[in-house]
Design an enzyme around this catalytic site. Structure first.
Site, PDB file in Angstrom:
ATOM      1  N   ASP A  43       7.565  -5.850   5.142  1.00  0.00           N
ATOM      2  CA  ASP A  43       6.716  -5.203   4.135  1.00  0.00           C
ATOM      3  C   ASP A  43       6.358  -3.811   4.672  1.00  0.00           C
ATOM      4  OD1 ASP A  43       3.526  -5.997   2.507  1.00  0.00           O
ATOM      5  OD2 ASP A  43       4.766  -4.198   2.559  1.00  0.00           O
TER       6      ASP A  43
ATOM      7  N   TYR B  71      -1.563  -8.223   5.021  1.00  0.00           N
ATOM      8  CA  TYR B  71      -1.813  -8.265   3.576  1.00  0.00           C
ATOM      9  C   TYR B  71      -0.588  -7.721   2.868  1.00  0.00           C
ATOM     10  CZ  TYR B  71      -3.829  -6.862  -0.983  1.00  0.00           C
ATOM     11  OH  TYR B  71      -4.069  -6.682  -2.318  1.00  0.00           O
TER      12      TYR B  71
ATOM     13  N   LYS C  17       3.662   3.070  -2.336  1.00  0.00           N
ATOM     14  CA  LYS C  17       2.857   4.207  -1.870  1.00  0.00           C
ATOM     15  C   LYS C  17       3.649   5.521  -1.806  1.00  0.00           C
ATOM     16  CE  LYS C  17      -0.201   1.011   0.587  1.00  0.00           C
ATOM     17  NZ  LYS C  17      -1.567   1.102   0.038  1.00  0.00           N
TER      18      LYS C  17
HETATM   19  P1  KE4 Z   1      -0.359  -2.498  -4.164  1.00  0.00           P
HETATM   20  O1  KE4 Z   1      -0.113  -3.659  -5.079  1.00  0.00           O
HETATM   21  O2  KE4 Z   1      -1.835  -2.293  -3.854  1.00  0.00           O
HETATM   22  O3  KE4 Z   1       0.341  -1.206  -4.622  1.00  0.00           O
HETATM   23  O4  KE4 Z   1       0.322  -2.808  -2.749  1.00  0.00           O
HETATM   24  C1  KE4 Z   1      -0.016  -4.009  -2.096  1.00  0.00           C
HETATM   25  C2  KE4 Z   1       0.294  -3.876  -0.621  1.00  0.00           C
HETATM   26  C3  KE4 Z   1       1.429  -4.489  -0.124  1.00  0.00           C
HETATM   27  N1  KE4 Z   1       1.754  -4.397   1.193  1.00  0.00           N
HETATM   28  C4  KE4 Z   1       0.983  -3.684   2.050  1.00  0.00           C
HETATM   29  C5  KE4 Z   1       1.381  -3.605   3.490  1.00  0.00           C
HETATM   30  C6  KE4 Z   1      -0.183  -3.032   1.581  1.00  0.00           C
HETATM   31  O5  KE4 Z   1      -0.957  -2.332   2.449  1.00  0.00           O
HETATM   32  C7  KE4 Z   1      -0.535  -3.122   0.229  1.00  0.00           C
HETATM   33  C8  KE4 Z   1      -1.785  -2.463  -0.333  1.00  0.00           C
HETATM   34  N2  KE4 Z   1      -2.621  -1.813   0.613  1.00  0.00           N
HETATM   35  C9  KE4 Z   1      -4.033  -1.708   0.256  1.00  0.00           C
HETATM   36  C10 KE4 Z   1      -4.851  -1.118   1.393  1.00  0.00           C
HETATM   37  N3  KE4 Z   1      -4.418  -1.427   2.680  1.00  0.00           N
HETATM   38  C11 KE4 Z   1      -4.216  -0.909  -0.991  1.00  0.00           C
HETATM   39  C12 KE4 Z   1      -5.632  -0.483  -1.284  1.00  0.00           C
HETATM   40  C13 KE4 Z   1      -6.312  -1.405  -2.232  1.00  0.00           C
HETATM   41  O6  KE4 Z   1      -6.113  -2.628  -2.166  1.00  0.00           O
HETATM   42  O7  KE4 Z   1      -7.084  -0.865  -3.059  1.00  0.00           O
END
Ligand code: KE4
Length: 427
Positions: A239, A144, A267
């Site tokens: 990523d 993801y 993060k």
């Molecule tokens: P954000 O747009 O949520 O800041 O980041 C997206 C993203 C991109 N790449 C990776 C590897 C990620 O894990 C994420 C976002 N992770 C999720 C949980 N695994 C965030 C939690 C959520 O969606 O509320």
């Protein structure tokens, strides 16, 4: 456990917010029950609206590697707030954070800060397309990368056929520019390059997957992708939104010794405030406006408060012994959980890299999306609720990661294992 205030808040929230939450995974729909409304965090613990206390292994999904309300981060933020919140103009802190990232990641010459991981991956893909002049992108099932249209896709039937959207609102035409391969299977990517010669701009992946639960790169997987993309003139995008500064100060690319062309971060580099970054080779990043023809912008990109929290976090992580401490704490946890599950004769496979881990209810090994789909989600949901009742807050989804912070104490770990012993016995 009294959760009446959370229940009341959730009922009210659903009247104003789709599903009552501002991000789907928070809804507890995957594990059942009512989501807890969190009121306060300190160190490794959080308290919900009813005053229940939990040892927290979600850590806001990764940013809080130093724990909640870390003293150094809060002190730095307090000082920064007094100077104003945002200017929409360059600030010194953005230069310092960019420099710290280039020093931590040898593959990175230049950095563009944005406000989320989604913006980071969306922009990295646009830069890859601008640099190569090609349209197709390869991603992996189970990975993801945020909610940008082109990446909300899943494999169509057959190996080299186009993908199909896995979200409403994504046009089939967008999905068709994204091809889906199998994690830990370089041959599945070879087939895509053979089927789309000269038209693949980049391959993007989580170098350690965290979004199907934690799945490690198998021997030769990352090196194979590096060789394959280089030989086809495509870019390799790591990523590292989760793994950056998590699995090592230099991320998974440093841990595994692979040099990507672009890296996406988020993060941890914001220390708990909204941030993202795409970064990498100078010649690629020079396509980005105002230097080059690829447009990307953001009102709060490089926001002074997020940058302040990020710099304070990275400074704390750069101190000697921090990652050794995280490794010791996380190792104690996984050894305790594995022994507890074995004693209870519950099949459990824990995949872990440093302070990033997932416990799968399966005999294992769990090495890719297909294995993950065979794990016992119902058992995870039951385990989740037994642990919650015992004061341990895990991810409300079997397909997420657990995070250990520098704030997790030996007492936290030993109590978590004790609660798990009881929980395994009830499955
Ligand atoms: P954000 O747009 O949520 O800041 O980041 C997206 C993203 C991109 N790449 C990776 C590897 C990620 O894990 C994420 C976002 N992770 C999720 C949980 N695994 C965030 C939690 C959520 O969606 O509320």
């Amino acid at each position: 456990m009294d959760t009446s205030r959370s229940s009341r808040l959730f009922a009210e929230a659903q009247g104003y917010i789709p599903g009552g939450v501002n991000s789907p995974v928070r809804s507890f729909r995957s594990v059942g029950g009512v989501p807890l409304f969190i009121q306060r965090g300190q160190g490794s613990h959080i308290w919900d609206a009813d005053g229940n206390e939990f040892t927290d292994y979600v850590g806001s999904w990764g940013p809080l590697i130093l724990g909640h309300a870390n003293k150094e981060v809060v002190t730095a933020l307090r000082a920064a707030i007094e100077n104003g919140l945002t200017f929409g103009a360059p600030t010194e802190g953005e230069v310092e954070l960019a420099r710290m990232i280039t020093e931590a990641f040898p593959s990175v010459d230049m950095v563009r800060l944005v406000s989320s991981g989604t913006e980071a991956t969306m922009s990295a893909i646009r830069a890859a397309r601008a640099f190569t002049g090609r349209d197709k992108i390869v991603k992996f099932a189970g990975c993801y990368h945020g909610h940008t249209d082109g990446l909300l896709v899943e494999a169509g039937s057959g190996g080299a056929t186009y993908s199909i959207p896995n979200s409403a609102g994504v046009p089939a035409s967008y999905a068709q520019e994204t091809l889906v391969a199998d994690y830990n299977d370089v041959s599945s990517v070879v087939r895509l390059f053979e089927a789309h010669p000269g038209n693949i701009a980049a391959v993007i992946l989580e170098p350690v997957a965290g979004n199907m639960g934690v799945v490690l790169p198998g021997d030769g997987f990352l090196a194979g992708l590096r060789e394959l993309t280089s030989s086809h003139g495509a870019l390799l995008i790591f990523d590292e939104v989760i793994t950056g500064f998590r699995v090592a100060y230099g991320g998974a690319q440093t841990l595994y010794g692979i040099t990507p062309d672009l890296t996406c971060l988020g993060k941890i580099i914001g220390g708990g405030l909204p941030v993202g970054a795409y970064c990498g080779r100078k010649d690629v990043m020079e396509v980005v406006a105002p230097l080059g023809p690829m447009y990307q912008a953001g009102t709060l990109s490089g926001n002074p408060l997020a940058v302040t929290a990020g710099i304070a976090t990275l400074k704390a992580l750069a101190k000697p012994g921090v990652y050794d401490g995280l490794e010791a704490t996380a190792s104690r946890l996984t050894q305790g959980l594995s022994l507890a599950a074995k004693t209870a004769e519950v099949p459990l496979t824990i995949n872990r890299v440093g302070s990033l881990m997932t416990a799968f209810f399966a005999d294992g090994p769990v090495e890719g999306w297909y294995d993950v789909t065979k794990t016992n989600r119902d058992r995870y949901s039951a385990f989740f609720h037994h642990m919650l009742e015992g004061g341990v807050y895990l991810a409300p989804s079997a397909f997420e990661a657990a995070f250990v912070s520098t704030a997790h104490s030996r007492e936290d770990i030993d109590r978590t294992v004790a609660v798990a012993e009881s929980a395994f016995g009830k499955l």
